[in-house]
Enzyme design. Structure first.
Site: not given
Length: 231
Positions: A70, A72, A83, A193
């Protein structure tokens, strides 16, 4: 504040394949929830940027899909591309630092001084989160409200495409999308991740960026230039 998805969703190939999704009850309920959240709390990204992943990478141009979790949740970070952070953001988030470290490990590109990934999006890298909005300072706060169902549909549409696409699925939320990916033309890459909590469990050394380019090149598709230039 009122959300009209037709006003903030780009009028491109994505809209053609997803318009019927906007009319479904769950999506209308999702938009009502998001509207209420943005009215009563600070949420990210800015409303006009929620669908930027679709704005900057049309469905007809997708070569690689990078699925995040999801957005930041800190100030001036999320801008609708997984990202990525805006050019004005001086601090690169830890997950992206680890992504850069892996690219440097594979290509010796060095670590750039910014986290702005628009260059990737414009080359055909769909930078998509499984959930597209979040409350400030509350990770996963918009989880299980309907976004996952919407991004399932996105992945299903990509799966139908009759040309090779590489999917990079990092972490459990992204890897749950595997169930919709059964097109033998596509390449599915999975890894932990890149967050500091899990990157050392197999993200480092995954060589996904070279694998993606080898796959594209082998199918006669222009490779991705993963190097992000310094500002």
């Amino acid at each position: 504040m009122s959300i009209n998805v037709n006003d903030i969703f780009p009028d491109n190939g994505w809209k053609k394949v997803l318009t019927d999704e906007f009319e479904k009850d769950y999506f209308k309920e999702l938009m009502a929830f998001v509207e209420k959240e943005y009215e009563s709390r600070t949420c990210y990204p800015a409303m006009e940027n929620i669908f930027n992943a679709f704005r900057f990478t049309d469905i007809d141009d997708v070569k690689v899909v990078i699925l995040g979790q999801d957005p930041y949740h800190n100030v001036n970070q999320a801008h609708g591309l997984s990202f990525s952070v805006p050019q004005t953001q001086e601090v690169i988030p830890p997950s992206l630092v680890n992504i850069y470290k892996e690219i440097d490990n594979e290509y010796k590109t060095g670590i750039p001084n910014n986290g702005y990934l628009l260059k990737w999006a414009k080359q055909g890298v769909l930078l998509l989160n499984t959930v597209l909005t979040v409350r400030e300072h509350e990770a996963n706060s918009h989880k299980n409200k309907g976004w996952e169902k919407f991004t399932d549909r996105v992945v299903e549409e990509l799966n139908k495409i009759d040309r090779p696409i590489c999917f990079m699925l990092w972490g459990n939320p992204a890897q749950r999308k595997c169930k919709a990916l059964d097109n033998e033309k596509h390449l599915i890459l999975t890894a932990p991740h890149p967050s500091p909590l899990s990157a050392y469990r197999g993200f480092f050394g995954c060589k996904h960026f070279k694998a993606a380019n080898c796959f594209l090149d082998g199918n006669g598709i222009e490779k991705i230039d993963w190097k992000i230039e310094n500002i």
